[in-house]
Design an enzyme around this catalytic site. Structure first.
Site, PDB file in Angstrom:
ATOM      1  N   GLN A 166      41.341   5.992  24.013  1.00  0.00           N
ATOM      2  CA  GLN A 166      42.021   6.680  22.899  1.00  0.00           C
ATOM      3  C   GLN A 166      43.043   5.785  22.170  1.00  0.00           C
ATOM      4  O   GLN A 166      43.158   5.827  20.957  1.00  0.00           O
ATOM      5  CB  GLN A 166      42.731   7.929  23.442  1.00  0.00           C
TER       6      GLN A 166
ATOM      7  N   HIS B  82      29.985  16.343  20.883  1.00  0.00           N
ATOM      8  CA  HIS B  82      31.273  15.624  20.772  1.00  0.00           C
ATOM      9  C   HIS B  82      32.430  16.575  21.040  1.00  0.00           C
ATOM     10  O   HIS B  82      32.713  17.470  20.248  1.00  0.00           O
ATOM     11  CB  HIS B  82      31.415  15.012  19.366  1.00  0.00           C
TER      12      HIS B  82
HETATM   13 FE   FE2 Z   1      36.783  13.133  18.906  1.00  0.00          FE
END
Ligand code: FE2
Length: 430
Positions: free
Chosen positions: A153, A58
């Site tokens: 996002q 990640h």
């Molecule tokens: Fe992240």
């Protein structure tokens, strides 16, 4: 029998010692003690831990090394970080994103990282970061596997064009479907985004990796929907929930139902200890919550858990050095996993478990696997986590791609000259 390369006397993460590793044509050909064979090159690694490479499951490579652009995060909070990233996004250039990403990949390889799964923000209609990281993925392929996640996002439904941008990014060759359900306007929108994104992944035969419940709100339960969708669509083994920090704050009774459902569905968990411990609990007075998800409980239930680095020198985190052992070290502390087996599990969470979650093929130290190896200035996984030691040699497909001299200190104390390493064999002084 002859090999291209022969490593002599390795300690392996599973506890075997004095093992020789023979390598031919970029693959591991033999793993056993006392190999009698010729080799193009022989390297003595006696007493050193030889591991498969570290795997970062990640990361945010479109933002890395942007620290200070256009300004620093004053509060250090997640929300100021997201706002700051919003200020930086329109100023990004293709060339700068590529250059920063390549600079980070150099650091990562030097630290023994062999693969990175990076989220890439698709909420910019230009898809500038997507194009830049697709170029980087191709450039680094000889020495680093880079997986890209289409990450909305600013929210799949909260941000205009996010869904069409996400589909365009997947069409361009982005590997994984991302999401951020806790950032949508309502719980209902969050759940709807999870369902839609899982359907997209099912239709396209792609994995899913969502930022999920990265909040201290115990009622943020999108992991429940993600687990149910994994089950409904038969996506077990290719879905990961990243962060899952709300699980830290959830009611124990609810979690006693949730974790078995997660195990049954085949979903994986990817906490990010460095970021979770610094970002979560910000609204608490004292006691302050740690905010990392329930790692030992998830592991005990059979849910695969890998640790991510998440950020290095970006709007959310000013620190970081591309060292997955620093990540594992923080996990050991935050999750209080200091038992011997627990520490081995944490080492696996930045190596083999992480590789399994990412679906990497040919990973491991066995005949037939890729000859991707890291030689550490430590004897075993516990010492590696303790010291975060020098990565002496990093091999990719049998080729030495990074080399760092061993760290030694010359002492002259009371007229007793000596050279010391920080390594120490337990029980060697009685
Ligand atoms: Fe992240």
């Amino acid at each position: 029998m002859s090999f291209d390369l022969l490593l002599r006397g390795a300690n392996l993460p599973d506890g075997r010692t004095g093992i020789d590793i023979g390598i031919s044509d970029g693959r591991i050909a033999a793993v056993e003690p006392g190999i009698e064979a010729e080799a193009g090159r022989e390297i003595d690694v006696t007493g050193r831990l030889v591991s498969s490479p570290f795997i970062d499951p990640h990361f945010h490579m479109d933002a890395t090394l942007s620290l200070g652009l256009p300004r620093l995060n004053r509060s250090g909070t997640l929300l100021e970080g997201i706002a700051l990233w919003g200020e930086l996004k329109p100023r990004l250039t293709h060339e700068a994103v590529v250059a920063r990403a390549l600079a980070y990949c150099d650091m990562a390889v030097a630290q023994g990282i062999g693969a990175i799964r990076s989220h890439v923000d698709i909420c910019d209609d230009r898809l500038l970061a997507v194009d830049a990281l697709l170029e980087v993925r191709q450039k680094v392929a000889p020495y680093l596997d880079l997986q890209l996640v289409a990450f909305p996002q600013d929210g799949l439904y909260r941000s205009p064009n996010a869904e069409s941008n996400l589909l365009r990014a997947l069409d361009k060759g982005v590997d994984v479907v991302g999401g951020i359900p806790h950032f949508e306007r309502t719980m209902e929108d969050g759940a709807r985004s999870v369902r839609r994104l899982c359907e997209i992944a099912a239709e396209r035969g792609l994995p899913v990796d969502m930022h999920c419940d990265e909040t201290d709100d115990p009622l943020s339960r999108h992991v429940e929907t993600l687990t149910a969708e994994t089950q409904r669509l038969g996506l077990g083994g290719r879905v990961a929930g990243s962060h899952l920090t709300s699980m830290h704050s959830m009611d124990n009774y609810y979690v006693s139902k949730l974790i078995p459902l997660m195990a049954e569905s085949g979903i994986a968990a990817i906490p990010n200890p460095l970021i979770n411990i610094t970002i979560q609990g910000r609204h608490d007075s004292y006691p302050k919550r740690r905010g990392m998800t329930r790692v030992p409980e998830l592991m005990a239930a059979g849910v695969p858990v890998a640790f991510g680095h998440d950020c290095v020198m970006d709007p959310w985190y000013s620190l970081g050095s591309g060292d997955m052992l620093e990540v594992a070290h923080m996990a050991v502390h935050v999750a209080q996993m200091t038992g011997i087996d627990a520490m081995r599990s944490c080492f696996a969470s930045v190596t083999e478990t992480s590789a399994r979650i990412l679906g990497l093929d040919g990973y491991g130290i066995a005949p037939g696997c890729h000859a991707d190896l890291v030689v550490l200035q430590a004897a075993d996984p516990m010492e590696a986590i303790r010291l975060k030691p020098t990565r002496l040699m990093v091999f990719r497909r049998g080729r030495l791609v990074a080399e760092t001299p061993a760290k030694r200190t010359r002492l002259d104390l009371d007229g007793r000259p000596a050279e010391v390493e920080l390594t120490f064999t337990p029980g060697s002084i009685q």
